[in-house]
Design a protein around this motif. Structure first.
Motif, PDB file in Angstrom:
ATOM      1  N   TYR A 119     -50.037 -46.302  12.725  1.00  0.00           N
ATOM      2  CA  TYR A 119     -48.748 -46.684  13.275  1.00  0.00           C
ATOM      3  C   TYR A 119     -47.985 -47.640  12.343  1.00  0.00           C
ATOM      4  O   TYR A 119     -46.888 -48.047  12.660  1.00  0.00           O
ATOM      5  CB  TYR A 119     -48.932 -47.311  14.650  1.00  0.00           C
ATOM      6  CG  TYR A 119     -49.444 -46.296  15.650  1.00  0.00           C
ATOM      7  CD1 TYR A 119     -48.605 -45.330  16.156  1.00  0.00           C
ATOM      8  CD2 TYR A 119     -50.778 -46.308  16.056  1.00  0.00           C
ATOM      9  CE1 TYR A 119     -49.076 -44.396  17.061  1.00  0.00           C
ATOM     10  CE2 TYR A 119     -51.250 -45.380  16.960  1.00  0.00           C
ATOM     11  CZ  TYR A 119     -50.396 -44.422  17.459  1.00  0.00           C
ATOM     12  OH  TYR A 119     -50.858 -43.503  18.345  1.00  0.00           O
ATOM     13  N   SER A 120     -48.605 -48.023  11.254  1.00  0.00           N
ATOM     14  CA  SER A 120     -47.939 -48.948  10.332  1.00  0.00           C
ATOM     15  C   SER A 120     -47.066 -48.230   9.314  1.00  0.00           C
ATOM     16  O   SER A 120     -46.449 -48.883   8.478  1.00  0.00           O
ATOM     17  CB  SER A 120     -48.976 -49.820   9.620  1.00  0.00           C
ATOM     18  OG  SER A 120     -49.823 -49.039   8.813  1.00  0.00           O
ATOM     19  N   ARG A 155     -45.857 -36.875   4.607  1.00  0.00           N
ATOM     20  CA  ARG A 155     -45.235 -37.788   5.571  1.00  0.00           C
ATOM     21  C   ARG A 155     -45.087 -37.143   6.947  1.00  0.00           C
ATOM     22  O   ARG A 155     -45.279 -37.781   7.977  1.00  0.00           O
ATOM     23  CB  ARG A 155     -43.872 -38.262   5.051  1.00  0.00           C
ATOM     24  CG  ARG A 155     -43.288 -39.388   5.888  1.00  0.00           C
ATOM     25  CD  ARG A 155     -42.029 -39.898   5.268  1.00  0.00           C
ATOM     26  NE  ARG A 155     -40.924 -39.379   6.044  1.00  0.00           N
ATOM     27  CZ  ARG A 155     -39.655 -39.490   5.709  1.00  0.00           C
ATOM     28  NH1 ARG A 155     -39.306 -40.071   4.596  1.00  0.00           N
ATOM     29  NH2 ARG A 155     -38.718 -39.016   6.478  1.00  0.00           N
ATOM     30  N   LYS A 156     -44.774 -35.862   6.984  1.00  0.00           N
ATOM     31  CA  LYS A 156     -44.643 -35.156   8.266  1.00  0.00           C
ATOM     32  C   LYS A 156     -45.990 -35.110   8.989  1.00  0.00           C
ATOM     33  O   LYS A 156     -46.045 -35.315  10.205  1.00  0.00           O
ATOM     34  CB  LYS A 156     -44.101 -33.743   8.066  1.00  0.00           C
ATOM     35  CG  LYS A 156     -43.937 -32.991   9.389  1.00  0.00           C
ATOM     36  CD  LYS A 156     -43.291 -31.655   9.174  1.00  0.00           C
ATOM     37  CE  LYS A 156     -43.095 -30.853  10.439  1.00  0.00           C
ATOM     38  NZ  LYS A 156     -43.784 -31.214  11.638  1.00  0.00           N
ATOM     39  N   ILE A 157     -47.064 -34.883   8.255  1.00  0.00           N
ATOM     40  CA  ILE A 157     -48.394 -34.873   8.865  1.00  0.00           C
ATOM     41  C   ILE A 157     -48.674 -36.249   9.492  1.00  0.00           C
ATOM     42  O   ILE A 157     -49.143 -36.347  10.624  1.00  0.00           O
ATOM     43  CB  ILE A 157     -49.482 -34.539   7.826  1.00  0.00           C
ATOM     44  CG1 ILE A 157     -49.280 -33.152   7.219  1.00  0.00           C
ATOM     45  CG2 ILE A 157     -50.887 -34.697   8.410  1.00  0.00           C
ATOM     46  CD1 ILE A 157     -49.616 -31.986   8.088  1.00  0.00           C
ATOM     47  N   GLY A 197     -48.599 -38.053  18.158  1.00  0.00           N
ATOM     48  CA  GLY A 197     -49.444 -37.204  19.001  1.00  0.00           C
ATOM     49  C   GLY A 197     -48.987 -35.763  19.037  1.00  0.00           C
ATOM     50  O   GLY A 197     -49.359 -35.015  19.931  1.00  0.00           O
ATOM     51  N   GLU A 198     -48.176 -35.360  18.073  1.00  0.00           N
ATOM     52  CA  GLU A 198     -47.621 -34.007  18.056  1.00  0.00           C
ATOM     53  C   GLU A 198     -48.230 -33.129  16.975  1.00  0.00           C
ATOM     54  O   GLU A 198     -47.617 -32.166  16.535  1.00  0.00           O
ATOM     55  CB  GLU A 198     -46.107 -34.086  17.864  1.00  0.00           C
ATOM     56  CG  GLU A 198     -45.391 -34.784  19.000  1.00  0.00           C
ATOM     57  CD  GLU A 198     -43.890 -34.881  18.786  1.00  0.00           C
ATOM     58  OE1 GLU A 198     -43.354 -34.185  17.911  1.00  0.00           O
ATOM     59  OE2 GLU A 198     -43.259 -35.671  19.505  1.00  0.00           O
ATOM     60  N   THR A 199     -49.438 -33.436  16.539  1.00  0.00           N
ATOM     61  CA  THR A 199     -50.079 -32.641  15.493  1.00  0.00           C
ATOM     62  C   THR A 199     -50.323 -31.226  15.984  1.00  0.00           C
ATOM     63  O   THR A 199     -50.889 -31.021  17.056  1.00  0.00           O
ATOM     64  CB  THR A 199     -51.421 -33.274  15.068  1.00  0.00           C
ATOM     65  OG1 THR A 199     -51.172 -34.585  14.576  1.00  0.00           O
ATOM     66  CG2 THR A 199     -52.096 -32.460  13.987  1.00  0.00           C
ATOM     67  N   LEU A 208     -58.189 -34.352  10.871  1.00  0.00           N
ATOM     68  CA  LEU A 208     -57.406 -33.332  11.564  1.00  0.00           C
ATOM     69  C   LEU A 208     -57.923 -31.928  11.238  1.00  0.00           C
ATOM     70  O   LEU A 208     -57.963 -31.055  12.107  1.00  0.00           O
ATOM     71  CB  LEU A 208     -55.929 -33.458  11.194  1.00  0.00           C
ATOM     72  CG  LEU A 208     -55.224 -34.694  11.724  1.00  0.00           C
ATOM     73  CD1 LEU A 208     -53.843 -34.845  11.080  1.00  0.00           C
ATOM     74  CD2 LEU A 208     -55.107 -34.635  13.239  1.00  0.00           C
ATOM     75  N   ARG A 209     -58.325 -31.719  10.004  1.00  0.00           N
ATOM     76  CA  ARG A 209     -58.892 -30.426   9.631  1.00  0.00           C
ATOM     77  C   ARG A 209     -60.165 -30.149  10.417  1.00  0.00           C
ATOM     78  O   ARG A 209     -60.409 -29.018  10.840  1.00  0.00           O
ATOM     79  CB  ARG A 209     -59.218 -30.395   8.141  1.00  0.00           C
ATOM     80  CG  ARG A 209     -58.043 -30.171   7.264  1.00  0.00           C
ATOM     81  CD  ARG A 209     -58.541 -30.088   5.849  1.00  0.00           C
ATOM     82  NE  ARG A 209     -57.466 -29.893   4.921  1.00  0.00           N
ATOM     83  CZ  ARG A 209     -57.614 -29.890   3.610  1.00  0.00           C
ATOM     84  NH1 ARG A 209     -58.801 -30.083   3.083  1.00  0.00           N
ATOM     85  NH2 ARG A 209     -56.583 -29.707   2.825  1.00  0.00           N
ATOM     86  N   GLU A 210     -60.984 -31.169  10.576  1.00  0.00           N
ATOM     87  CA  GLU A 210     -62.207 -30.986  11.350  1.00  0.00           C
ATOM     88  C   GLU A 210     -61.864 -30.580  12.784  1.00  0.00           C
ATOM     89  O   GLU A 210     -62.477 -29.665  13.343  1.00  0.00           O
ATOM     90  CB  GLU A 210     -63.048 -32.268  11.353  1.00  0.00           C
ATOM     91  CG  GLU A 210     -64.329 -32.110  12.131  1.00  0.00           C
ATOM     92  CD  GLU A 210     -65.178 -33.361  12.167  1.00  0.00           C
ATOM     93  OE1 GLU A 210     -66.095 -33.402  12.996  1.00  0.00           O
ATOM     94  OE2 GLU A 210     -64.920 -34.302  11.393  1.00  0.00           O
TER      95      GLU A 210
END
Length: 140
Positions: free
Chosen positions: A1-2, A24-26, A33-35, A68-70
Motif C-alpha cells: 500500500y506504500s 505498476r498495473k499489477i 484487490g482487483e488482481t 500471484l503466479r502461485e
C-alpha cells in the motif's frame, strides 16, 4: 500500500519494452484487490528484480508477482508454456533439460554427456519430485 505510483517499476522492466506488461498495473490491481489471476501478463515477468531494485518505496514487487503466479497456478490459470516447464522439471529436474545436441557437444569438449546435476543423480531427481509433489505440483 506504500506505492506512490511513480512508474519506476514499469520503466525499469525489460519485459515492458517488448510485451504488454505494466508492472505498476499489477501492483495497483494487487493493492486494490482487483488482481485478475487469468491475466496472461502476470506471466510476462522475467523475475529480473529490476523493479524491486529501483523502487523508491522498497516494495517487494517481484516476490508479489511470484506469489500471484502461485495463486494463479493453484486456480488452474497457468499458461501452457509454464505448465510444460513444470513437466520438464518433474521429469528431469531441470526447466530446460539437456537434449542430444547439447549432450553431444559436451562429449566433444571432453565433458560427461550429462552435467553433475539431477541428470546424473537419481536421488537428487527423486528429491525434486518429492518437493514438487509435496507442494501439489505434479509433472505432466
Amino acid at each position: 500500500y506504500s506505492c506512490m505510483k511513480c512508474g519506476t517499476c514499469t520503466g525499469a522492466c525489460p519485459s515492458g519494452r517488448v510485451v504488454a506488461f505494466r508492472t505498476r498495473k499489477i501492483v495497483e490491481d494487487h493493492c486494490s484487490g482487483e488482481t485478475d489471476l487469468g491475466d496472461e501478463s502476470l506471466w510476462y515477468c522475467t523475475t529480473c528484480y529490476n523493479c524491486m531494485e529501483r523502487c523508491p518505496r522498497h516494495i517487494d514487487i517481484t516476490d508479489d508477482i511470484l506469489s500471484l503466479r502461485e495463486q494463479a497456478y493453484r486456480a488452474g490459470k497457468a499458461l501452457a508454456p509454464h505448465l510444460k516447464v513444470l513437466g520438464y522439471l518433474h521429469k528431469t529436474g531441470h526447466a530446460v533439460p539437456i537434449n542430444e545436441k547439447v549432450a553431444d557437444k559436451r562429449a566433444s569438449l571432453g565433458l560427461p554427456r550429462l552435467p553433475p546435476t539431477t541428470h546424473s543423480y537419481e536421488d537428487a531427481l527423486a528429491e525434486v519430485r518429492r518437493i514438487l509433489e509435496g507442494e501439489g505440483v505434479l509433472g505432466e
